[in-house]
Design an enzyme around this catalytic site. Structure first.
Site, PDB file in Angstrom:
ATOM      1  N   ASN A  45       0.855  -1.181   0.000  1.00 33.13           N
ATOM      2  CA  ASN A  45       0.000   0.000   0.000  1.00 33.13           C
ATOM      3  C   ASN A  45       0.897   1.239   0.000  1.00 33.13           C
ATOM      4  OD1 ASN A  45       0.551  -0.885   2.768  1.00 33.13           O
ATOM      5  ND2 ASN A  45      -0.963   0.596   3.495  1.00 33.13           N
ATOM      6  N   GLU A  47       0.376   5.188   0.628  1.00 35.88           N
ATOM      7  CA  GLU A  47      -0.533   6.244   1.051  1.00 35.88           C
ATOM      8  C   GLU A  47      -0.083   7.598   0.513  1.00 35.88           C
ATOM      9  OE1 GLU A  47      -2.062   4.172   5.172  1.00 35.88           O
ATOM     10  OE2 GLU A  47      -0.783   5.924   5.327  1.00 35.88           O
ATOM     11  N   ASN A  48      -1.009   8.548   0.562  1.00 36.79           N
ATOM     12  CA  ASN A  48      -0.746   9.892   0.090  1.00 36.79           C
ATOM     13  C   ASN A  48      -1.476  10.860   1.009  1.00 36.79           C
ATOM     14  OD1 ASN A  48      -1.439  12.350  -1.793  1.00 36.79           O
ATOM     15  ND2 ASN A  48       0.255  11.256  -2.759  1.00 36.79           N
ATOM     16  N   CYS A  56      -3.859   0.603  -2.966  1.00 36.05           N
ATOM     17  CA  CYS A  56      -3.737  -0.631  -2.184  1.00 36.05           C
ATOM     18  C   CYS A  56      -2.663  -1.550  -2.744  1.00 36.05           C
ATOM     19  CB  CYS A  56      -5.069  -1.369  -2.175  1.00 36.05           C
ATOM     20  SG  CYS A  56      -6.436  -0.449  -1.452  1.00 36.05           S
ATOM     21  N   GLU A  58      -2.780  -4.714  -3.346  1.00 38.17           N
ATOM     22  CA  GLU A  58      -3.253  -5.653  -4.363  1.00 38.17           C
ATOM     23  C   GLU A  58      -3.203  -5.033  -5.756  1.00 38.17           C
ATOM     24  OE1 GLU A  58      -5.841  -6.329  -0.623  1.00 38.17           O
ATOM     25  OE2 GLU A  58      -4.735  -4.695  -1.571  1.00 38.17           O
ATOM     26  N   CYS A  87     -10.099  -4.847  -0.302  1.00 34.77           N
ATOM     27  CA  CYS A  87     -11.229  -3.918  -0.291  1.00 34.77           C
ATOM     28  C   CYS A  87     -12.077  -4.123  -1.545  1.00 34.77           C
ATOM     29  CB  CYS A  87     -10.730  -2.480  -0.193  1.00 34.77           C
ATOM     30  SG  CYS A  87      -9.983  -1.833  -1.717  1.00 34.77           S
ATOM     31  N   CYS A  90     -10.329  -3.224  -4.868  1.00 33.77           N
ATOM     32  CA  CYS A  90      -9.349  -4.239  -5.282  1.00 33.77           C
ATOM     33  C   CYS A  90     -10.044  -5.501  -5.778  1.00 33.77           C
ATOM     34  CB  CYS A  90      -8.397  -4.569  -4.141  1.00 33.77           C
ATOM     35  SG  CYS A  90      -7.220  -3.244  -3.820  1.00 33.77           S
TER      36      CYS A  90
END
Length: 131
Positions: A45, A47-48, A56, A58, A87, A90
């Site tokens: 993953n 993040e931002n 993600c 996946e 999720c 994904c």
């Protein structure tokens, strides 16, 4: 998949998890996607600060496989601290390539806790686009 293949996929996802970029949630996720060619593509993953731009693990793994021209997905392992499943985004993304994809979910705090499922069970009634 036999046990040695599952173990290899799980180990690859555990290794990937260590490289996750998650300064906001502190929830590292690693993924390892196996294709029919036998290759395993890792993802983490990322993040931002603009949370909607977070991606993600996946989809990172799937993107790496697709970029390499390897689109026949045969299994994916996903590792997190709680062993969560992919999720919804994904699930839909992966279903584009294999709607029956086997999924192995692992709790990295207790790696002996492995849950197996399939994408079609986790995403019934997936969107298949216009006919």
């Amino acid at each position: 998949m036999d046990k040695p293949q599952i173990d290899e996929l799980v180990q690859s996802a555990l290794d990937a998890q260590k490289r996750a970029y998650c300064p906001f949630s502190n929830f590292p996720v690693g993924a390892a996607l196996k294709t029919a060619s036998g290759r395993i593509y890792q993802g983490v993953n990322v993040e931002n600060a603009s949370f909607g731009l977070t991606i993600c693990a996946e989809r990172v793994a799937a993107g790496a496989a697709i970029a390499a021209g390897d689109r026949d997905f045969t299994a994916i392992a996903v590792v997190s601290r709680t062993g969560v499943s992919p999720c919804g985004a994904c699930r839909q993304f992966l279903a584009e390539f294999n709607p029956n994809l086997p999924i192995v979910m692992i709790d990295s705090l207790n790696p002996s806790q492995i849950h197996h499922d399939t994408l079609d069970r986790l995403l019934p009634g997936r969107f298949e686009g216009p006919v």
